[in-house]
Design an enzyme around this catalytic site. Structure first.
Site, mmCIF file in Angstrom:
data_model
loop_
_atom_site.group_PDB
_atom_site.id
_atom_site.type_symbol
_atom_site.label_atom_id
_atom_site.label_comp_id
_atom_site.label_asym_id
_atom_site.label_seq_id
_atom_site.Cartn_x
_atom_site.Cartn_y
_atom_site.Cartn_z
ATOM 1 N N LYS A 193 1.836 -28.625 -38.488
ATOM 2 C CA LYS A 193 0.829 -29.277 -39.401
ATOM 3 C C LYS A 193 0.202 -30.377 -38.418
ATOM 4 C CE LYS A 193 3.349 -28.554 -43.602
ATOM 5 N NZ LYS A 193 3.964 -29.386 -44.876
ATOM 6 N N TYR A 240 -2.398 -23.600 -50.673
ATOM 7 C CA TYR A 240 -1.374 -24.459 -51.241
ATOM 8 C C TYR A 240 -1.689 -24.067 -52.719
ATOM 9 C CZ TYR A 240 0.369 -26.833 -47.264
ATOM 10 O OH TYR A 240 1.140 -27.281 -46.032
ATOM 11 N N PHE A 264 0.922 -34.274 -55.756
ATOM 12 C CA PHE A 264 0.436 -34.538 -54.590
ATOM 13 C C PHE A 264 -0.498 -33.527 -53.996
ATOM 14 C CE2 PHE A 264 4.501 -31.924 -54.871
ATOM 15 C CZ PHE A 264 4.069 -30.696 -54.089
ATOM 16 N N ARG A 289 12.794 -20.807 -42.183
ATOM 17 C CA ARG A 289 13.099 -21.715 -43.130
ATOM 18 C C ARG A 289 14.253 -22.605 -42.556
ATOM 19 N NH1 ARG A 289 9.367 -22.930 -46.992
ATOM 20 N NH2 ARG A 289 10.875 -23.286 -48.675
ATOM 21 N N THR A 347 12.577 -29.493 -47.109
ATOM 22 C CA THR A 347 11.122 -29.991 -47.247
ATOM 23 C C THR A 347 11.135 -31.396 -46.897
ATOM 24 O OG1 THR A 347 10.850 -28.314 -48.896
ATOM 25 C CG2 THR A 347 9.164 -30.090 -48.835
ATOM 26 N N ARG A 358 12.436 -30.325 -38.965
ATOM 27 C CA ARG A 358 12.177 -31.508 -39.755
ATOM 28 C C ARG A 358 13.176 -32.845 -39.587
ATOM 29 N NH1 ARG A 358 10.420 -27.712 -44.777
ATOM 30 N NH2 ARG A 358 8.354 -27.531 -44.292
ATOM 31 N N HIS A 366 4.836 -25.865 -41.432
ATOM 32 C CA HIS A 366 4.994 -24.914 -42.563
ATOM 33 C C HIS A 366 5.641 -23.526 -42.569
ATOM 34 C CE1 HIS A 366 3.623 -22.299 -46.345
ATOM 35 N NE2 HIS A 366 3.310 -21.609 -45.314
ATOM 36 N N GLU A 412 -0.307 -15.279 -46.665
ATOM 37 C CA GLU A 412 -0.578 -16.539 -45.943
ATOM 38 C C GLU A 412 -1.241 -15.846 -44.437
ATOM 39 O OE1 GLU A 412 3.022 -19.115 -46.027
ATOM 40 O OE2 GLU A 412 2.471 -19.419 -47.820
HETATM 41 P P1 RTP Z 1 5.774 -25.782 -46.689
HETATM 42 O O1 RTP Z 1 5.283 -25.101 -47.930
HETATM 43 O O2 RTP Z 1 4.946 -26.751 -46.171
HETATM 44 O O3 RTP Z 1 6.431 -25.006 -45.573
HETATM 45 O O4 RTP Z 1 6.920 -26.649 -47.245
HETATM 46 P P2 RTP Z 1 8.157 -26.137 -48.489
HETATM 47 O O5 RTP Z 1 7.976 -24.916 -48.779
HETATM 48 O O6 RTP Z 1 9.531 -26.769 -47.950
HETATM 49 O O7 RTP Z 1 7.662 -27.094 -49.916
HETATM 50 P P3 RTP Z 1 6.897 -26.826 -50.720
HETATM 51 O O8 RTP Z 1 7.490 -27.299 -52.259
HETATM 52 O O9 RTP Z 1 5.995 -25.749 -50.632
HETATM 53 O O10 RTP Z 1 5.741 -28.219 -50.523
HETATM 54 C C1 RTP Z 1 4.613 -28.026 -49.871
HETATM 55 C C2 RTP Z 1 4.404 -29.130 -48.940
HETATM 56 O O11 RTP Z 1 3.950 -30.164 -49.705
HETATM 57 C C3 RTP Z 1 4.383 -31.683 -49.398
HETATM 58 N N1 RTP Z 1 4.920 -32.187 -50.548
HETATM 59 N N2 RTP Z 1 4.718 -33.305 -50.821
HETATM 60 N N3 RTP Z 1 4.479 -36.120 -51.804
HETATM 61 C C4 RTP Z 1 5.566 -35.248 -52.424
HETATM 62 O O12 RTP Z 1 6.402 -35.550 -53.118
HETATM 63 C C5 RTP Z 1 5.622 -33.877 -51.508
HETATM 64 N N4 RTP Z 1 6.457 -32.612 -52.186
HETATM 65 C C6 RTP Z 1 5.994 -31.829 -51.197
HETATM 66 C C7 RTP Z 1 5.276 -31.395 -48.303
HETATM 67 O O13 RTP Z 1 4.468 -31.465 -46.776
HETATM 68 C C8 RTP Z 1 5.606 -29.780 -48.188
HETATM 69 O O14 RTP Z 1 5.944 -29.118 -47.143
HETATM 70 MG MG MG Z 2 6.193 -23.904 -49.476
#
Ligand code: RTP
Ligand code: MG
Length: 147
Positions: free
Chosen positions: A9, A49, A57, A85, A91, A102, A115, A126
């Site tokens: 990112k 996304y 968010f 992962r 996350t 992370r 990501h 993706e």
């Molecule tokens: P990613 O998709 O980026 O690999 O991350 P992930 O699966 O671990 O998490 P996901 O639930 O898909 O969330 C996507 C991205 O959104 C941001 N996020 N911000 N402000 C908040 O509470 C919040 N929660 C999630 C994070 O950057 C996350 O990687």
């Molecule tokens: Mg994700």
């Protein structure tokens, strides 16, 4: 052979972590199939996304991912989707174990360095969003029988 979409990112790019992150996946034994530094458009970010469209968010997420270049990658290997992962960590970097990307480099959930696709369906979707077929390299490493 399984493939996944990984993306460093804007925070990871600006903090000079491209080499560190790529090195971890190389040393693990995965194969880099495609990679490029690119600026994500708002349209691509919203498509990528889409599953988070209703989340509070979402706007911030799209603004952040389009704020500077990302390093987009496709990696190949046995179980690469779930193993990547695991290597990325939780996350929220505050919950991510030391030794994960992370856990070692992140502080805030919005700026969590990397990501990674979360399932075979996400990976397929993706990879197609970020890469054309002619940008992906089909090759076998001489050592691939070992890892
Ligand atoms: P990613 O998709 O980026 O690999 O991350 P992930 O699966 O671990 O998490 P996901 O639930 O898909 O969330 C996507 C991205 O959104 C941001 N996020 N911000 N402000 C908040 O509470 C919040 N929660 C999630 C994070 O950057 C996350 O990687
Ligand atoms: Mg994700």
């Amino acid at each position: 052979m399984e493939r996944t979409y990984l993306m460093i990112k804007p925070d990871g790019v600006q903090r000079n972590l491209i080499g560190e992150v790529v090195s971890r996946f190389e040393k693990k034994g995965f194969t880099l199939v495609g990679a490029k530094l690119m600026t994500v458009t708002k349209e691509i970010a919203e498509t990528h996304y889409a599953e988070h469209k209703e989340r509070p968010f979402f706007g911030e997420l799209v603004d952040f991912i389009t704020s500077g270049p990302v390093f987009a990658m496709v990696w190949e290997g046995e179980n690469v989707i779930s193993t990547a992962r695991t290597m990325m960590g939780s996350t929220n970097p505050a919950d991510a174990a030391p030794g994960t990307i992370r856990g070692d480099f992140g502080v805030q959930v919005a700026m969590n360095v990397i990501h990674g696709s979360d399932s075979p369906e996400s990976a397929k979707r993706e990879i197609a969003i970020f890469f054309n077929e002619n940008e992906l390299n089909n090759y076998e490493k001489a050592v691939s029988k070992w890892v």
